[in-house]
Structure formats: C-alpha cells, structure tokens
Motif scaffolding. Structure first.
Motif, PDB file in Angstrom:
ATOM      1  N   LYS A 182      30.619  36.080  22.433  1.00 58.13           N
ATOM      2  CA  LYS A 182      31.971  36.604  22.577  1.00 58.13           C
ATOM      3  C   LYS A 182      32.686  36.639  21.231  1.00 58.13           C
ATOM      4  O   LYS A 182      32.473  35.792  20.368  1.00 58.13           O
ATOM      5  CB  LYS A 182      32.767  35.782  23.584  1.00 58.13           C
ATOM      6  N   VAL A 183      33.542  37.638  21.072  1.00 59.11           N
ATOM      7  CA  VAL A 183      34.230  37.912  19.815  1.00 59.11           C
ATOM      8  C   VAL A 183      35.734  37.842  20.048  1.00 59.11           C
ATOM      9  O   VAL A 183      36.230  38.209  21.118  1.00 59.11           O
ATOM     10  CB  VAL A 183      33.838  39.315  19.296  1.00 59.11           C
ATOM     11  N   ILE A 184      36.462  37.373  19.044  1.00 54.63           N
ATOM     12  CA  ILE A 184      37.924  37.453  19.050  1.00 54.63           C
ATOM     13  C   ILE A 184      38.314  38.638  18.173  1.00 54.63           C
ATOM     14  O   ILE A 184      37.846  38.755  17.033  1.00 54.63           O
ATOM     15  CB  ILE A 184      38.556  36.157  18.517  1.00 54.63           C
ATOM     16  N   LEU A 185      39.157  39.519  18.696  1.00 52.44           N
ATOM     17  CA  LEU A 185      39.656  40.647  17.915  1.00 52.44           C
ATOM     18  C   LEU A 185      40.955  40.246  17.218  1.00 52.44           C
ATOM     19  O   LEU A 185      41.648  39.325  17.645  1.00 52.44           O
ATOM     20  CB  LEU A 185      39.900  41.860  18.816  1.00 52.44           C
ATOM     21  N   HIS A 186      41.291  40.977  16.160  1.00 48.09           N
ATOM     22  CA  HIS A 186      42.499  40.659  15.400  1.00 48.09           C
ATOM     23  C   HIS A 186      43.232  41.946  15.052  1.00 48.09           C
ATOM     24  O   HIS A 186      42.706  42.795  14.334  1.00 48.09           O
ATOM     25  CB  HIS A 186      42.123  39.907  14.116  1.00 48.09           C
ATOM     26  N   TRP A 187      44.443  42.059  15.576  1.00 47.33           N
ATOM     27  CA  TRP A 187      45.323  43.184  15.260  1.00 47.33           C
ATOM     28  C   TRP A 187      46.355  42.665  14.264  1.00 47.33           C
ATOM     29  O   TRP A 187      47.304  41.972  14.624  1.00 47.33           O
ATOM     30  CB  TRP A 187      45.989  43.690  16.537  1.00 47.33           C
ATOM     31  N   LEU A 188      46.164  42.999  12.997  1.00 44.79           N
ATOM     32  CA  LEU A 188      47.022  42.510  11.928  1.00 44.79           C
ATOM     33  C   LEU A 188      47.957  43.623  11.479  1.00 44.79           C
ATOM     34  O   LEU A 188      47.506  44.703  11.100  1.00 44.79           O
ATOM     35  CB  LEU A 188      46.165  42.043  10.746  1.00 44.79           C
ATOM     36  N   GLY A 189      49.245  43.357  11.525  1.00 44.04           N
ATOM     37  CA  GLY A 189      50.233  44.369  11.176  1.00 44.04           C
ATOM     38  C   GLY A 189      50.341  44.611   9.688  1.00 44.04           C
ATOM     39  O   GLY A 189      49.914  43.796   8.857  1.00 44.04           O
ATOM     40  N   ASP A 190      50.930  45.752   9.338  1.00 40.89           N
ATOM     41  CA  ASP A 190      51.018  46.108   7.921  1.00 40.89           C
ATOM     42  C   ASP A 190      52.037  45.269   7.158  1.00 40.89           C
ATOM     43  O   ASP A 190      52.094  45.327   5.928  1.00 40.89           O
ATOM     44  CB  ASP A 190      51.283  47.601   7.745  1.00 40.89           C
ATOM     45  N   ALA A 195      47.867  47.877   3.532  1.00 42.39           N
ATOM     46  CA  ALA A 195      46.721  48.790   3.623  1.00 42.39           C
ATOM     47  C   ALA A 195      46.296  49.043   5.066  1.00 42.39           C
ATOM     48  O   ALA A 195      45.501  49.952   5.327  1.00 42.39           O
ATOM     49  CB  ALA A 195      45.541  48.236   2.826  1.00 42.39           C
ATOM     50  N   LEU A 196      46.842  48.271   6.013  1.00 40.16           N
ATOM     51  CA  LEU A 196      46.473  48.424   7.419  1.00 40.16           C
ATOM     52  C   LEU A 196      47.468  49.283   8.198  1.00 40.16           C
ATOM     53  O   LEU A 196      47.394  49.352   9.432  1.00 40.16           O
ATOM     54  CB  LEU A 196      46.345  47.045   8.075  1.00 40.16           C
ATOM     55  N   LYS A 197      48.366  49.933   7.522  1.00 38.82           N
ATOM     56  CA  LYS A 197      49.338  50.785   8.213  1.00 38.82           C
ATOM     57  C   LYS A 197      48.601  51.866   9.002  1.00 38.82           C
ATOM     58  O   LYS A 197      47.659  52.488   8.517  1.00 38.82           O
ATOM     59  CB  LYS A 197      50.287  51.430   7.204  1.00 38.82           C
ATOM     60  N   GLY A 198      49.016  52.089  10.235  1.00 38.11           N
ATOM     61  CA  GLY A 198      48.385  53.092  11.088  1.00 38.11           C
ATOM     62  C   GLY A 198      47.079  52.647  11.699  1.00 38.11           C
ATOM     63  O   GLY A 198      46.286  53.485  12.163  1.00 38.11           O
ATOM     64  N   TYR A 199      46.840  51.318  11.734  1.00 41.49           N
ATOM     65  CA  TYR A 199      45.594  50.820  12.307  1.00 41.49           C
ATOM     66  C   TYR A 199      45.488  51.213  13.778  1.00 41.49           C
ATOM     67  O   TYR A 199      46.476  51.374  14.454  1.00 41.49           O
ATOM     68  CB  TYR A 199      45.516  49.294  12.159  1.00 41.49           C
ATOM     69  N   TRP A 200      44.276  51.391  14.222  1.00 44.02           N
ATOM     70  CA  TRP A 200      43.918  51.937  15.532  1.00 44.02           C
ATOM     71  C   TRP A 200      44.146  53.438  15.594  1.00 44.02           C
ATOM     72  O   TRP A 200      44.105  54.036  16.652  1.00 44.02           O
ATOM     73  CB  TRP A 200      44.643  51.234  16.684  1.00 44.02           C
ATOM     74  N   ILE A 228      47.196  39.022  18.049  1.00 41.04           N
ATOM     75  CA  ILE A 228      48.079  40.091  17.605  1.00 41.04           C
ATOM     76  C   ILE A 228      49.114  39.494  16.657  1.00 41.04           C
ATOM     77  O   ILE A 228      49.776  38.501  16.964  1.00 41.04           O
ATOM     78  CB  ILE A 228      48.734  40.823  18.794  1.00 41.04           C
ATOM     79  N   SER A 229      49.222  40.097  15.491  1.00 42.81           N
ATOM     80  CA  SER A 229      50.124  39.613  14.441  1.00 42.81           C
ATOM     81  C   SER A 229      51.035  40.755  14.012  1.00 42.81           C
ATOM     82  O   SER A 229      50.860  41.359  12.955  1.00 42.81           O
ATOM     83  CB  SER A 229      49.322  39.096  13.239  1.00 42.81           C
ATOM     84  N   LEU A 230      52.021  41.054  14.856  1.00 45.56           N
ATOM     85  CA  LEU A 230      52.988  42.111  14.562  1.00 45.56           C
ATOM     86  C   LEU A 230      54.406  41.571  14.392  1.00 45.56           C
ATOM     87  O   LEU A 230      55.326  42.339  14.125  1.00 45.56           O
ATOM     88  CB  LEU A 230      52.966  43.174  15.665  1.00 45.56           C
ATOM     89  N   LEU A 231      54.576  40.251  14.582  1.00 45.81           N
ATOM     90  CA  LEU A 231      55.897  39.607  14.486  1.00 45.81           C
ATOM     91  C   LEU A 231      56.903  40.274  15.410  1.00 45.81           C
ATOM     92  O   LEU A 231      58.069  40.464  15.059  1.00 45.81           O
ATOM     93  CB  LEU A 231      56.396  39.612  13.031  1.00 45.81           C
ATOM     94  N   GLU A 318      52.891  39.021   3.169  1.00 46.97           N
ATOM     95  CA  GLU A 318      51.527  38.696   2.769  1.00 46.97           C
ATOM     96  C   GLU A 318      51.460  37.501   1.818  1.00 46.97           C
ATOM     97  O   GLU A 318      50.396  36.896   1.638  1.00 46.97           O
ATOM     98  CB  GLU A 318      50.841  39.906   2.116  1.00 46.97           C
ATOM     99  N   TYR A 319      52.599  37.094   1.256  1.00 49.09           N
ATOM    100  CA  TYR A 319      52.607  35.958   0.340  1.00 49.09           C
ATOM    101  C   TYR A 319      52.892  34.631   1.052  1.00 49.09           C
ATOM    102  O   TYR A 319      53.135  33.613   0.393  1.00 49.09           O
ATOM    103  CB  TYR A 319      53.617  36.188  -0.771  1.00 49.09           C
ATOM    104  N   TYR A 320      52.832  34.634   2.369  1.00 46.19           N
ATOM    105  CA  TYR A 320      53.106  33.408   3.120  1.00 46.19           C
ATOM    106  C   TYR A 320      52.151  32.270   2.740  1.00 46.19           C
ATOM    107  O   TYR A 320      52.485  31.091   2.880  1.00 46.19           O
ATOM    108  CB  TYR A 320      53.020  33.665   4.626  1.00 46.19           C
ATOM    109  N   LYS A 321      50.956  32.617   2.258  1.00 47.79           N
ATOM    110  CA  LYS A 321      49.969  31.585   1.938  1.00 47.79           C
ATOM    111  C   LYS A 321      50.513  30.581   0.929  1.00 47.79           C
ATOM    112  O   LYS A 321      50.134  29.404   0.937  1.00 47.79           O
ATOM    113  CB  LYS A 321      48.690  32.206   1.372  1.00 47.79           C
ATOM    114  N   ALA A 322      51.427  31.027   0.051  1.00 44.00           N
ATOM    115  CA  ALA A 322      51.983  30.127  -0.950  1.00 44.00           C
ATOM    116  C   ALA A 322      52.756  28.988  -0.297  1.00 44.00           C
ATOM    117  O   ALA A 322      52.644  27.822  -0.711  1.00 44.00           O
ATOM    118  CB  ALA A 322      52.878  30.908  -1.913  1.00 44.00           C
ATOM    119  N   GLY A 323      53.540  29.292   0.722  1.00 43.73           N
ATOM    120  CA  GLY A 323      54.284  28.247   1.414  1.00 43.73           C
ATOM    121  C   GLY A 323      53.382  27.285   2.167  1.00 43.73           C
ATOM    122  O   GLY A 323      53.658  26.077   2.249  1.00 43.73           O
TER     123      GLY A 323
END
Length: 384
Positions: A182-190, A195-200, A228-231, A318-323
C-alpha cells in the motif's frame, strides 16, 4: 526569566518567559495515526560547500527519529521536511531511508514510510511521461527493496511534462498498479513548492479533486491514504468525504490540524505533519487526551501550538524547515543551528524571535535556560 528580543519595528523588547514545559505521555496510545515528517541534522564541519554538497550528522539524525518513536509517532521519512528538493538530494535521501528503515527494525513497534519522488530527474530533463515513470520506479524500487513503504511524493518533473489530468492518471495508474504494497499519496500545494502549481492537470480545485478521487477509486486496494497539504480545511474535508472505504485522510494542514484531527462527529483526519517534528511532546500529550475522550484537554494543549505553527509556516511557506530545525536546536536535539544548503538564512531574526516566544507560550521549551542561552547566541550573531 527574561530575554531581550527584537521587534519588527526595530525596537528591543524585554520578554518574560511564561510557559511551563509540557510533559509527554510516553506510554500513550493514540486513536489517530500520527506520522511526523522528520528533519535531518546537518554536519557543519563536513559540509564544506553548504549550498551544493550536503553533509549529514547521521548519529544525531537517527537519534531524533528515536525521540519521535519514543513519543508514539510514526515517521514520514525523506519528505519535504528533510529538505528534499531544497538542498537534500536523492543520493542523500537514499542513505537516509536505508538507515532509518534499518533503525526502525531495532525498535519494537516503530513504523515509518519513505518519500518516493522524481527529484533525481531535473524537470528540464524530463521530456516524456515515461521519463517521469522511470524516475518514480527507481525510487519506489529502492524503498521496497529495503523493506519499506512508499509515500508517492508530488513530482516537479511531472508538473512540467503533463498536459492535463489524463497524463497524471497515466503516471499514477502505472505506479499504483505495480506497487508491492500500500502507498500513501501526497497532494502538496504550490505554497510549499511553486513548481507544483496546477498539479493534477488543473488550477481549478474541483477539477483536480475529481482527478484525484478517480485515481484513488481505481486503486483503493493499493492506497493506504492521501496526505493533502493545501492549508485549507474546507478543501481537505471535501476530499475526505469522497474517499472510498478503507482509504484514510492524512492531514498535512499545518494551519488547521487540531480541528481536522478531532473531526466533525462523522469523520476525522489522521495526521502526516511537518509541525509534529517541532511540537512532538505537546502533540503526544494532546493525542493521548483525545484517545481518552478528553476533547477539552486535547484542545487546551493543541490550541497554543497553532499560532506557533502558523508563524513557522508563514509565507514563503517553503522555508518552514528553518523554524523546525531552529526549535530542535533550542531544545537540545542538535548542537548547532546549521542546515543543509545554509537554509537557516531563509528566515530573519525577527521571525526566529517570534518562534521563540510562541514556543514558550505553547510549553515547548523543554529546558528554558538552554533555550535562552541559545537564543542569545543567535541574537548576538545578528548584532543584538
């Protein structure tokens, strides 16, 4: 205890710590599946060329995974929180996945899933869908050969090559039909990755939603769930309500996660969250309360983490990793505030001062004296 912190208007403000460190419940049983997307600890000595040659402190990186496992979390490995596509390449991710799967086997009950993407294929080098499929197949094969479970990450290369929803369907149909488990899918927002704008295959949410649901329905026996990561809580609920039986929703909404995990009385989301890396002790205690049926206790613990999470994930998101890494440093999980790719420079000193304040108010400074000492070091480097 007091510390002088900068304000956005240039003033210096005396801040008195008010929080009491929250004690996690290390014997807790959760009623929700809870994945924490974990960061990597850089090796600042070995990283002689920080922008282009990542170097990892493997001992500290693995130690942090043990910290999360002790608190009852599953680990989402080699995801965007580990800076995939932002300084952390596939060769490094491959080693991280190999080590983490091996480490999990030494811990009773430990679980993890690993990100399979196409990041070793530059978007400009992808000419056809078969190029994208081949890249996915390489990463899936590595994870499955190691005995791991794959999270099918969104692909910049696919976003660059695909002409519409049918192209996404072709790639996802192929990968899901041949996955060994089994696989987990990931819908990551732009907002996380422009670069993921318009995904799907569409900028229209309803059209994209129909595409995703159709793919999942065709492969419901192979899809464990979708993150799903669309906030946007409303969009998550719309997808959650359309998932087939047996497929779960993993919230990736770092703005609205408490309400989505708690649910609406009919359905709830499970979790696969980057913020759990930073708030693991409080999230552990809150999820334990929820499992006990103490919704008020859950809300009381989770509510103060939301302003902190919204600050960490503020635009540019996208810079959340710093926090995330900043908090790991404040709490003694690593001895330095250096990130792969020099990413600590992506946020300013006032941002870090706000994260410090909000971490204290959420009960997330495990050792306030250590946190103050380290914050003062960072302030001195900024001339404060």
């Amino acid at each position: 205890m007091h510390i002088t912190l900068p304000a956005a208007n240039g003033d210096r403000v005396s801040y008195r710590l008010v929080g009491r460190p929250v004690e996690p419940n290390k014997s807790a049983r959760f009623s929700r599946i809870a994945y924490a997307a974990a960061h990597v600890v850089a090796d600042p000595i070995a990283m002689t060329n920080p922008w282009s040659r990542p170097a990892v402190d493997w001992d500290r990186t693995m130690a942090f995974r043990h910290h999360l496992w002790r608190l009852g979390f599953r680990i989402a490995e080699a995801m965007d929180t580990s800076q995939r596509g932002m300084g952390f390449d596939w060769a490094s991710a491959r080693e991280l996945i190999r080590r983490s799967i091996g480490e999990a086997k030494t811990v009773p009950g430990a679980d993890l899933a690993s990100g399979a993407g196409t990041d070793h294929l530059a978007p400009a080098a992808a000419k056809t869908l078969d190029d994208v499929i081949g890249a996915y197949e390489e990463q899936f094969a590595f994870i499955e050969d190691e005995g791991g479970k794959a999270i099918m990450m969104a692909s910049r290369a696919l976003a660059a090559v695909a002409k519409g929803p049918d192209d996404y369907a072709r790639v996802y149909d192929r990968m899901l039909s041949q996955a060994s488990g089994k696989v987990i899918l990931h819908w990551l927002g732009d907002m996380f990755d422009p670069a993921l704008k318009g995904y799907w295959g569409s900028n229209d949410f309803d059209t994209a939603l129909d595409t995703v649901v159709a793919i999942i329905e065709r492969h419901a026996d192979k899809v464990e769930g979708i993150k799903i990561s669309l906030l946007d809580a409303e969009k998550e609920v719309l997808l959650r309500d359309r998932l087939p039986e047996g497929v779960v929703m993993f919230t990736g909404d770092d703005f609205n996660y408490p309400e989505l995990i708690a649910g609406d009385g009919r359905r709830h989301s499970h979790a696969l969250l980057g913020i759990f890396d930073a708030i693991a002790p409080v999230a552990n205690a809150a999820l334990a309360k929820l499992a006990e049926g103490d919704k008020a206790g859950y809300d009381a613990l989770m509510a103060p983490t939301v302003p902190l999470s919204r600050k960490i994930f503020e635009a540019p998101t996208e810079y959340y990793k710093a926090g995330i890494v900043f908090m790991a440093w404040l709490n003694g999980h690593q001895d330095h505030f250096t990130m792969v790719g020099g990413m600590q420079s992506a946020r300013g000193i006032c941002h870090y001062a706000d994260v410090f304040r909000l971490s204290d108010q959420a009960g997330l400074l495990a050792d306030p004296d250590l946190a103050i000492a380290r914050m003062k070091t960072l302030l001195a480097m900024a001339g404060i």
